[in-house]
Design an enzyme around this catalytic site. Structure first.
Site, mmCIF file in Angstrom:
data_model
loop_
_atom_site.group_PDB
_atom_site.id
_atom_site.type_symbol
_atom_site.label_atom_id
_atom_site.label_comp_id
_atom_site.label_asym_id
_atom_site.label_seq_id
_atom_site.Cartn_x
_atom_site.Cartn_y
_atom_site.Cartn_z
ATOM 1 N N PHE A 126 0.854 -1.186 0.000
ATOM 2 C CA PHE A 126 0.000 0.000 0.000
ATOM 3 C C PHE A 126 0.898 1.248 0.000
ATOM 4 O O PHE A 126 1.876 1.292 0.745
ATOM 5 C CB PHE A 126 -0.928 -0.030 1.214
ATOM 6 C CG PHE A 126 -2.000 1.010 1.151
ATOM 7 C CD1 PHE A 126 -3.150 0.798 0.406
ATOM 8 C CD2 PHE A 126 -1.853 2.219 1.806
ATOM 9 C CE1 PHE A 126 -4.145 1.771 0.337
ATOM 10 C CE2 PHE A 126 -2.846 3.198 1.745
ATOM 11 C CZ PHE A 126 -3.992 2.969 1.002
ATOM 12 N N ASP A 197 0.742 -5.050 8.639
ATOM 13 C CA ASP A 197 -0.330 -4.102 8.383
ATOM 14 C C ASP A 197 -1.597 -4.928 8.140
ATOM 15 O O ASP A 197 -1.678 -5.688 7.168
ATOM 16 C CB ASP A 197 0.016 -3.234 7.162
ATOM 17 C CG ASP A 197 -1.008 -2.122 6.941
ATOM 18 O OD1 ASP A 197 -2.187 -2.308 7.326
ATOM 19 O OD2 ASP A 197 -0.640 -1.084 6.358
ATOM 20 N N TYR A 222 -11.690 2.237 9.677
ATOM 21 C CA TYR A 222 -12.828 2.656 8.841
ATOM 22 C C TYR A 222 -13.177 1.665 7.736
ATOM 23 O O TYR A 222 -14.104 1.888 6.983
ATOM 24 C CB TYR A 222 -12.581 4.045 8.220
ATOM 25 C CG TYR A 222 -11.239 4.196 7.530
ATOM 26 C CD1 TYR A 222 -11.019 3.681 6.261
ATOM 27 C CD2 TYR A 222 -10.190 4.870 8.156
ATOM 28 C CE1 TYR A 222 -9.802 3.808 5.643
ATOM 29 C CE2 TYR A 222 -8.957 5.002 7.536
ATOM 30 C CZ TYR A 222 -8.760 4.473 6.284
ATOM 31 O OH TYR A 222 -7.549 4.602 5.674
ATOM 32 N N LYS A 223 -12.416 0.572 7.612
ATOM 33 C CA LYS A 223 -12.694 -0.396 6.549
ATOM 34 C C LYS A 223 -13.679 -1.441 7.081
ATOM 35 O O LYS A 223 -14.827 -1.115 7.337
ATOM 36 C CB LYS A 223 -11.373 -0.988 6.047
ATOM 37 C CG LYS A 223 -10.535 0.083 5.333
ATOM 38 C CD LYS A 223 -9.163 -0.367 4.910
ATOM 39 C CE LYS A 223 -8.466 0.758 4.137
ATOM 40 N NZ LYS A 223 -7.019 0.572 4.052
ATOM 41 N N ARG A 370 -12.322 -3.338 -7.936
ATOM 42 C CA ARG A 370 -12.308 -4.001 -6.631
ATOM 43 C C ARG A 370 -13.711 -4.098 -6.067
ATOM 44 O O ARG A 370 -14.468 -3.132 -6.094
ATOM 45 C CB ARG A 370 -11.492 -3.132 -5.658
ATOM 46 C CG ARG A 370 -10.261 -3.757 -5.149
ATOM 47 C CD ARG A 370 -9.472 -2.921 -4.177
ATOM 48 N NE ARG A 370 -10.059 -1.745 -3.568
ATOM 49 C CZ ARG A 370 -9.585 -1.197 -2.453
ATOM 50 N NH1 ARG A 370 -8.564 -1.733 -1.819
ATOM 51 N NH2 ARG A 370 -10.142 -0.100 -1.968
HETATM 52 C C1 LIG Z 1 -6.212 1.661 3.899
HETATM 53 C C2 LIG Z 1 -4.788 1.330 4.210
HETATM 54 C C3 LIG Z 1 -3.990 2.220 4.923
HETATM 55 C C4 LIG Z 1 -4.549 3.566 5.277
HETATM 56 O O1 LIG Z 1 -3.725 4.373 6.038
HETATM 57 P P1 LIG Z 1 -4.322 5.754 6.550
HETATM 58 O O2 LIG Z 1 -3.250 6.316 7.370
HETATM 59 O O3 LIG Z 1 -5.564 5.446 7.312
HETATM 60 O O4 LIG Z 1 -4.684 6.578 5.361
HETATM 61 C C5 LIG Z 1 -2.700 1.827 5.249
HETATM 62 N N1 LIG Z 1 -2.230 0.618 4.863
HETATM 63 C C6 LIG Z 1 -2.984 -0.243 4.148
HETATM 64 C C7 LIG Z 1 -2.431 -1.564 3.756
HETATM 65 C C8 LIG Z 1 -4.272 0.096 3.798
HETATM 66 O O5 LIG Z 1 -5.004 -0.736 3.077
#
Ligand SMILES: *Cc1c(COP(=O)(O)O)cnc(C)c1O
Length: 411
Positions: A126, A197, A222-223, A370
């Site tokens: 990511f 992560d 938030y996911k 997705r």
């Molecule tokens: C959604 C996501 C993030 C998001 O990070 P934020 O700091 O909340 O923007 C980080 N890592 C992964 C793998 C994600 O899917």
């Protein structure tokens, strides 16, 4: 075996998770398949926000810190998340964003491996994970080197100079799941630490951080946890590391006794030192309420339904859309997380057309469509209907209309 819509209705009728859908507010007629980007709104979260704003903030004002236990929210919410990721209640806190937590844990973990300089991750991780690591390398050029190594060779690159490996367990584009226990063992065999992560794992698949002997982890609120837009994230530090990790943001809520207002920083014992400043009470209140949805459900049941929904979706979309250029980007087997992705050359306009036809997925550049699978609020018939609508949009060529090609800021 090919299903029909009546079979899906029958599956819904005997689905043990069917009642969970009633706990969410969902727009009529929309098939929502982006729970891996922004989870849906639980009814009790809407009620809790109303109370947190009007009563706790509006009436109780500053007394809310004690009276409504605002000050404990990061730990109470952390303990609820801990149950979903196989951690102890005192190993998880809900705080900051995932990006900030990555920064804090990576730099903090350098103190656990003083003689080692290498940090390893994989390309295609990511973006924020890669960017934060690049920032850390630039901030600490004499202390840190960064190696971005392809997955197939990654474990071979771990050596006696490696301090830490950062990997995302479920890939955000393809949904491929890494074997946490196996990778953790391999990394630790070389004396390095692993930071997982869990942004696309938490609430999506069963996770067992303690069972895998994981060192560190972060994840999103938030996911799949449905905490609301910009909800606080979480971090995990294994008990054995908690008193040695050295957080780089030495802020007052991580101090041993913040309300003594001392001039000198003294890290709190345990997980608390990974706090930064004043907790985001409204965001934490929403996440706290959203997590109660998980009380009644068992993660193994969620996983089973998730895989079934995904399998049906793959079968039905492929039957209708392979001829229109759809190609599966996710694993077919149970190494798939809770999403199904397809490659399509014209992914952006196709997704815009799907959204206009009531199937909301998202697009990830350059060519990925997705679709999140969220068994708490998706029915089998929703998956069936989604595939049918996708087939119609492709068959009719509706996606080629010029309005679908215009790019918005957020995809
Ligand atoms: C959604 C996501 C993030 C998001 O990070 P934020 O700091 O909340 O923007 C980080 N890592 C992964 C793998 C994600 O899917």
């Amino acid at each position: 075996m090919t299903l029909n819509r009546a079979d899906c209705e029958a599956l819904d009728a005997k689905d043990p998770l069917a009642p969970a859908r009633d706990r969410f507010i969902l727009p009529e007629g929309l098939i929502y398949m982006v729970g891996n980007s922004l989870g849906a709104l639980p009814k009790e979260t809407a009620a809790r926000m109303d109370r947190a704003v009007r009563q706790e903030w509006g009436q109780n004002l500053v007394t809310g810190w004690n009276r409504d236990n605002w000050v404990d929210l990061p730990y109470r919410v952390g303990a609820k998340i801990a149950k979903l990721v196989g951690a102890g209640a005192d190993e998880v806190i809900a705080t900051d964003s995932t990006s900030i937590n990555i920064f804090k844990l990576v730099v903090g973990a350098l103190a656990l491996r003083p003689g080692r300089s290498k940090i390893i991750t994989e390309p295609g991780n990511f973006p924020t994970d890669l960017y934060v690591l690049q920032g850390i390398r630039d901030l600490l050029p004499d202390r840190v080197t960064l190696e971005v190594v392809e997955r197939t060779r990654l474990l071979d690159a771990v050596d006696k100079d490696t301090a830490l490996v950062l990997l995302t367990q479920v890939h955000y584009k393809t949904g491929e799941v890494l074997d946490m226990a196996r990778v953790t063992r391999a990394v630790q065999a070389k004396g390095a630490l692993i930071l997982w992560d869990l942004s696309h794992s938490t609430g999506a698949i069963p996770v067992d951080l303690n069972g895998a002997n994981a060192d560190l982890a972060v994840g999103c609120g938030y996911k799949f946890l449905n905490g609301g837009p910009g909800a606080p994230a979480f971090l995990y530090v294994a008990k054995r590391h908690q008193d040695q990790i050295a957080p780089p943001i030495t802020a007052w809520f991580g101090h041993a006794s913040p309300f003594e207002f001392s001039d000198h920083y003294q890290p709190a014992p345990g997980i608390v030192r990974n706090m930064t400043g004043t907790p985001a009470v409204l965001g934490l209140s929403a996440l706290d309420a959203s997590l109660d949805v998980w009380d009644q459900v068992d993660m193994a049941t969620v996983r089973l339904k998730s895989l079934e929904l995904g399998n049906i979706f793959i079968e039905q979309v492929e039957a209708r859309c392979t001829a229109h250029g759809f190609r599966l980007a996710s694993p077919r087997d149970d190494s798939r997380g809770s999403q199904v992705s397809f490659y399509h050359e014209h992914g952006y306009p196709v997704m815009q057309a799907l959204i206009a036809h009531g199937v909301v997925g998202d697009f990830r550049a350059p060519d990925i469509l997705r679709f999140a699978i969220t068994p708490l609020y998706q029915r089998y018939v929703d998956i069936w209907d989604a595939a049918e609508r996708i087939g119609e949009v492709m068959e009719s060529g509706a996606w080629q209309r010029p309005e679908f090609a215009r790019r918005a800021a957020v995809t």
